[in-house]
Write a protein that holds these residues in place. Structure first.
Motif, PDB file in Angstrom:
ATOM      1  N   ALA A  24       3.545   3.829   2.925  1.00 50.40           N
ATOM      2  CA  ALA A  24       2.468   2.841   2.840  1.00 50.40           C
ATOM      3  C   ALA A  24       1.341   3.174   3.811  1.00 50.40           C
ATOM      4  O   ALA A  24       0.160   2.966   3.503  1.00 50.40           O
ATOM      5  N   SER A  25       1.694   3.723   4.974  1.00 50.77           N
ATOM      6  CA  SER A  25       0.663   4.094   5.945  1.00 50.77           C
ATOM      7  C   SER A  25      -0.081   5.358   5.508  1.00 50.77           C
ATOM      8  O   SER A  25      -1.273   5.501   5.758  1.00 50.77           O
ATOM      9  N   GLN A  26       0.623   6.257   4.833  1.00 43.98           N
ATOM     10  CA  GLN A  26       0.010   7.502   4.367  1.00 43.98           C
ATOM     11  C   GLN A  26      -0.804   7.317   3.092  1.00 43.98           C
ATOM     12  O   GLN A  26      -1.749   8.066   2.835  1.00 43.98           O
ATOM     13  N   PRO A  78      -1.574  -3.543  -1.630  1.00 45.95           N
ATOM     14  CA  PRO A  78      -1.396  -2.327  -0.842  1.00 45.95           C
ATOM     15  C   PRO A  78      -1.922  -2.477   0.582  1.00 45.95           C
ATOM     16  O   PRO A  78      -2.550  -3.481   0.918  1.00 45.95           O
ATOM     17  N   LYS A  79      -1.678  -1.470   1.394  1.00 48.53           N
ATOM     18  CA  LYS A  79      -1.985  -1.552   2.824  1.00 48.53           C
ATOM     19  C   LYS A  79      -3.472  -1.726   3.094  1.00 48.53           C
ATOM     20  O   LYS A  79      -3.858  -2.361   4.072  1.00 48.53           O
ATOM     21  N   ASN A  80      -4.323  -1.180   2.206  1.00 50.36           N
ATOM     22  CA  ASN A  80      -5.751  -1.330   2.468  1.00 50.36           C
ATOM     23  C   ASN A  80      -6.221  -2.765   2.274  1.00 50.36           C
ATOM     24  O   ASN A  80      -7.353  -3.106   2.573  1.00 50.36           O
ATOM     25  N   SER A  81      -5.310  -3.615   1.775  1.00 50.78           N
ATOM     26  CA  SER A  81      -5.615  -5.043   1.657  1.00 50.78           C
ATOM     27  C   SER A  81      -4.620  -5.908   2.423  1.00 50.78           C
ATOM     28  O   SER A  81      -4.774  -7.125   2.489  1.00 50.78           O
ATOM     29  N   VAL A 123      -1.521   2.297  -2.424  1.00 53.59           N
ATOM     30  CA  VAL A 123      -0.299   2.059  -3.197  1.00 53.59           C
ATOM     31  C   VAL A 123       0.563   1.018  -2.483  1.00 53.59           C
ATOM     32  O   VAL A 123       0.695   1.042  -1.261  1.00 53.59           O
ATOM     33  N   SER A 124       1.150   0.101  -3.232  1.00 53.46           N
ATOM     34  CA  SER A 124       2.098  -0.849  -2.633  1.00 53.46           C
ATOM     35  C   SER A 124       3.522  -0.414  -2.953  1.00 53.46           C
ATOM     36  O   SER A 124       3.793   0.157  -4.005  1.00 53.46           O
ATOM     37  N   PHE A 125       4.425  -0.681  -2.009  1.00 57.21           N
ATOM     38  CA  PHE A 125       5.808  -0.232  -2.105  1.00 57.21           C
ATOM     39  C   PHE A 125       6.731  -1.435  -1.918  1.00 57.21           C
ATOM     40  O   PHE A 125       6.670  -2.115  -0.895  1.00 57.21           O
ATOM     41  N   SER A 170      -4.303  -0.216  -9.428  1.00 58.41           N
ATOM     42  CA  SER A 170      -3.468  -1.012  -8.506  1.00 58.41           C
ATOM     43  C   SER A 170      -2.023  -0.539  -8.622  1.00 58.41           C
ATOM     44  O   SER A 170      -1.172  -1.246  -9.164  1.00 58.41           O
ATOM     45  N   PRO A 171      -1.740   0.682  -8.141  1.00 50.99           N
ATOM     46  CA  PRO A 171      -0.417   1.283  -8.334  1.00 50.99           C
ATOM     47  C   PRO A 171       0.670   0.642  -7.488  1.00 50.99           C
ATOM     48  O   PRO A 171       0.411   0.127  -6.390  1.00 50.99           O
ATOM     49  N   ARG A 172       1.895   0.743  -8.000  1.00 45.68           N
ATOM     50  CA  ARG A 172       3.027   0.119  -7.315  1.00 45.68           C
ATOM     51  C   ARG A 172       4.284   0.959  -7.501  1.00 45.68           C
ATOM     52  O   ARG A 172       4.547   1.480  -8.586  1.00 45.68           O
TER      53      ARG A 172
END
Length: 308
Positions: free
Chosen positions: A198-200, A260-263, A204-206, A151-153
């Protein structure tokens, strides 16, 4: 959703059982918010692995010692890097890749406040380079390690919510430079770049964070000893301590609120307490003008120019 300090402390106190291991890199971790977040995180996680990047080796050694005191079961390291030169950033990242395969947290807080222009060899203000370009270079270089984590950030401590309207021909601040531009441009560019990233990289969450007024050496570093001391004194009643800021940032670094974006959203603009600080109207205007893509292309162009 905004939190209270009590809730944050309860969350952080539970990390030893909920997040027993964590690998983190602090870019600009030798003083202020980065320093205190690293030390707080070291004490909160059962077996942390934390590396610090900064210019001052003596200060870096002190932070490493403080982390060891906070938790002797962790693994810690420091590397001295002048981040105003992107070649140095690349060299540091190549070494760091040998130290860890997966990176849970990339915490970016390097740089000061620009009140006058001080150009690097390629003609870009030192603080603009450090607060924006070098931070983004760390993100790009270490993305494989981030994507290898569960769960990277990525957190950039700057001025989330303080963005300004920007001009395409002044992204490097070569056309016009003032205190307003020097602070507003990297804020806008960070928020826009994080949307692209975030789209790429949807795993990862930013987080682009405005930390509020924090009692750190930043004022003296940016404004000089006399003026910095005066401003520090005047803002003290409205400020929180660097130690308390470290508690808030530890929570931001580990909270499940920022998925992240996938969630969910993927890129966040927040205050230190997690409250959304997005200037929706301004960000909508910037998107309509195509600035997310413009800023990211410009960033890549600067990388090419600096590294050729």
């Amino acid at each position: 959703m905004a939190q209270t300090l009590t809730q944050v402390r309860e969350w952080n106190a539970a990390l030893k059982s909920t997040r027993p291991e964590m690998v983190a890199l602090f870019v600009g971790g030798t003083s202020g918010i980065g320093e205190h977040t690293a030390i707080n995180l070291a004490g909160a996680v059962k077996k942390p692995t934390i590396y610090i990047i900064g210019r001052n080796e003596a200060a870096g050694t002190q932070v490493v010692d403080a982390m060891k005191n906070a938790n002797p079961d962790g693994t810690y390291g420091f590397k001295a890097v002048d981040m105003s030169n992107l070649r140095n950033v690349d060299e540091a990242c190549e070494e760091l890749k040998t130290r860890f395969k997966a990176l849970d947290l990339l915490f970016l807080s390097a740089g000061a406040i620009s009140i006058s222009k001080n150009e690097t060899a390629i003609g870009i203000d030192v603080n603009h380079m450090t607060r924006y370009y070098s931070r983004m270079r760390f993100v790009e270089n270490l993305m494989p390690a981030l994507e290898a984590a569960t769960s990277p950030r990525v957190i950039s401590i700057l001025a989330g919510g303080k963005e300004i309207m920007i001009e395409e021909d002044n992204l490097d601040l070569s056309k016009k430079f003032s205190l307003s531009e020097a602070n507003g441009y990297p804020a806008s560019m960070t928020s826009l770049a994080f949307e692209v990233l975030a789209s790429q990289h949807p795993s990862v969450s930013f987080l682009h964070v405005f930390p509020g007024l924090v009692s750190t050496p930043l004022m003296k570093k940016s404004m000089g000893s006399v003026l910095g001391t005066i401003l520090g004194f005047l803002t003290m009643p409205m400020s929180i301590s660097a130690k308390e800021s470290g508690e808030w940032q530890t929570w931001l670094s580990t909270s499940p609120n920022f998925v992240p974006k996938n969630s969910g959203q993927g890129a966040y603009i927040v205050n230190h307490d997690g409250k959304d600080s997005t200037n929706q109207s301004l960000m909508a205007q910037l998107r309509e003008k195509g600035f997310p893509e413009i800023v990211w292309k410009h960033t890549q162009d600067i990388f090419t120019r600096a590294l050729k």
